[in-house]
Design an enzyme around this catalytic site. Structure first.
Site, PDB file in Angstrom:
ATOM      1  N   ASP A 136      16.178  -5.296 -41.726  1.00 40.92           N
ATOM      2  CA  ASP A 136      17.445  -5.274 -40.994  1.00 40.92           C
ATOM      3  C   ASP A 136      18.554  -5.561 -41.997  1.00 40.92           C
ATOM      4  O   ASP A 136      18.390  -5.289 -43.185  1.00 40.92           O
ATOM      5  CB  ASP A 136      17.411  -6.284 -39.840  1.00 40.92           C
ATOM      6  CG  ASP A 136      18.278  -5.856 -38.654  1.00 40.92           C
ATOM      7  OD1 ASP A 136      19.508  -5.761 -38.852  1.00 40.92           O
ATOM      8  OD2 ASP A 136      17.743  -5.620 -37.562  1.00 40.92           O
ATOM      9  N   GLY A 157      16.702  -2.242 -46.377  1.00 45.26           N
ATOM     10  CA  GLY A 157      17.419  -2.992 -45.363  1.00 45.26           C
ATOM     11  C   GLY A 157      18.517  -2.157 -44.764  1.00 45.26           C
ATOM     12  O   GLY A 157      18.625  -0.954 -45.030  1.00 45.26           O
ATOM     13  N   HIS A 158      19.340  -2.790 -43.942  1.00 43.53           N
ATOM     14  CA  HIS A 158      20.439  -2.103 -43.252  1.00 43.53           C
ATOM     15  C   HIS A 158      21.788  -2.374 -43.894  1.00 43.53           C
ATOM     16  O   HIS A 158      22.821  -2.098 -43.287  1.00 43.53           O
ATOM     17  CB  HIS A 158      20.468  -2.515 -41.778  1.00 43.53           C
ATOM     18  CG  HIS A 158      19.266  -2.068 -41.000  1.00 43.53           C
ATOM     19  ND1 HIS A 158      19.134  -2.279 -39.644  1.00 43.53           N
ATOM     20  CD2 HIS A 158      18.131  -1.426 -41.378  1.00 43.53           C
ATOM     21  CE1 HIS A 158      17.970  -1.803 -39.229  1.00 43.53           C
ATOM     22  NE2 HIS A 158      17.346  -1.274 -40.269  1.00 43.53           N
ATOM     23  N   GLY A 159      21.782  -2.952 -45.098  1.00 46.29           N
ATOM     24  CA  GLY A 159      23.038  -3.168 -45.798  1.00 46.29           C
ATOM     25  C   GLY A 159      23.591  -4.565 -45.598  1.00 46.29           C
ATOM     26  O   GLY A 159      22.898  -5.491 -45.157  1.00 46.29           O
TER      27      GLY A 159
END
Length: 394
Positions: free
Chosen positions: A217, A239-241
């Site tokens: 995430d 990941g999502h940044g």
């Protein structure tokens, strides 16, 4: 015979007594913990902490080398002295999420001057829990235990620890002031659901530096009440940044302000630097953002403001987001984009973004359907320097 006391000897004796009284180590093995990773050591951890916390002066709670299986542990203050937690071993959670009655595993709370270090690992053993995560279907995302919580901690320094394979998010910082996380490592597979690396909420003066985060995430997420946050020298991916939000999901959310993300590298993430708010949100505000000197390596959506954020199957778009975003700066952001839209500024049509500044941007699209593009809705950015791709203002 000269019976006069030696002043130097008395001073040395006094200092030695003072040092003994002001510094003490409390080792979990001395209190019954078993370093085999099989026998439950929860009681030994709890009892060791009670003694250490009640000790005056500088105190060190020691988790030595070895593997320790522990259940939910609440390291609760306030303590009589400053607490140093030396983690040299591998602290392991039971892999069965049913063994945890709440969303807690390791909790530090209500302390001033906490230090955590030692090079050790907190292993959530989350692979079974990830298969039971139904957050995307039910919207209930807080039923699984978080690896490490810092609640209401002030003036803390966390360094050289690893959070591994948490069942949910790895490190949660709530209600804290002046806390630094330096050289922290977070590791989980890219398909581990909702395993945010470091999440911050209702906290002021949080610094995250020189850390490596790979998870399923957001590498770093900053929720409501995040004020004066600095993220520097972080390597993120998978990941999502690095994200602000999501914001606007609940009524009466605290404002967000003073966020700096600088000198970071994102590798293969599904977003780069992002601000996200829910549609149909209550009124709130988010201001004072600096995203600068950031390298993107094959990142989807490298630069994104998303005020129609909806991770579920459907969200009501009848009313726009009422989160007011202002004073945002993107500068010296470079690298490669895995999506054609390398810059996506989608603000609220109800409360458009204000004072958005875009400086030097150089993002090359790695796909085959033409050069990188941009999108800019409900914002009138101030452009300086050179932008690649050019900013298309609608």
């Amino acid at each position: 015979m000269n019976l006069r006391p030696n002043l130097g000897s008395i001073c040395l004796l006094f200092l030695s007594v003072l040092c003994v009284s002001e510094s003490a180590d409390f080792n979990v093995v001395d209190h019954g913990a078993t370093p085999d990773g099989i026998k439950d050591s929860t009681e030994a951890f709890v009892n060791t902490w009670k003694e250490a916390c009640a000790s005056e002066g500088s105190t060190t709670f020691v988790i030595p080398q070895g593997s320790f299986l522990v259940g939910q542990v609440n390291f609760k203050g306030p303590c009589k002295g400053n607490m140093n937690v030396l983690v040299q071993g591998n602290v392991k959670a039971d892999p069965d999420p049913a063994k945890f009655p709440s969303s807690n595993w390791i909790v530090f709370e209500h302390m001033t001057g906490l230090q955590v270090s030692g090079g050790g690992v907190f292993d959530g053993q989350g692979s079974i829990a990830w298969t039971k995560n139904d957050c995307s279907k039910t919207g209930k995302c807080h039923s699984l235990p978080i690896n490490i919580r810092f609640n209401f901690i002030e003036n803390a320094f966390i360094t050289h620890i690893t959070s591994l394979n948490s069942k949910l998010m790895h490190i949660n910082i709530n209600g804290c002031k002046n806390i630094t996380l330096q050289s922290v490592k977070v590791t989980a597979p890219g398909n581990s659901l909702n395993t945010d690396g470091i999440h911050i909420g209702s906290s002021k003066g949080v610094n995250i530096t020189d850390s490596v985060i790979a998870t399923g995430d957001d590498c770093v997420s900053m929720g409501p009440g995040s004020v004066d946050i600095k993220v520097t020298g972080v390597t993120c991916g998978p990941g999502h940044g690095i994200s602000v939000g999501s914001l606007g999901k609940y009524p009466n959310e605290e404002s967000v302000s003073g966020i700096t993300v600088r000198n970071c590298t994102l590798i293969g993430t599904s977003n780069g630097v992002r601000i996200k708010t829910w549609p149909k949100s209550p009124v709130s505000a988010a201001s004072g953002f600096i995203f600068e000197d950031i390298v993107m390596d094959n990142v989807q959506n490298p630069i994104i403001i998303d005020q129609v954020y909806c991770p579920y199957v459907s969200c009501s778009q009848d009313n726009p987001s009422k989160v007011k975003i202002s004073n945002v700066s993107f500068n010296k952001i470079r690298g490669t984009s895995a999506t054609k839209n390398a810059v996506s500024i989608v603000c609220s049509k109800g409360v458009p973004c204000e004072d958005v500044k875009i400086g030097d941007i150089d993002l090359k699209y790695t796909g085959k359907d033409g050069p990188a593009a941009s999108l800019c809705n409900f914002a009138k950015p101030i452009l300086t320097g050179v932008q690649n791709p050019p900013i298309a203002i609608n």
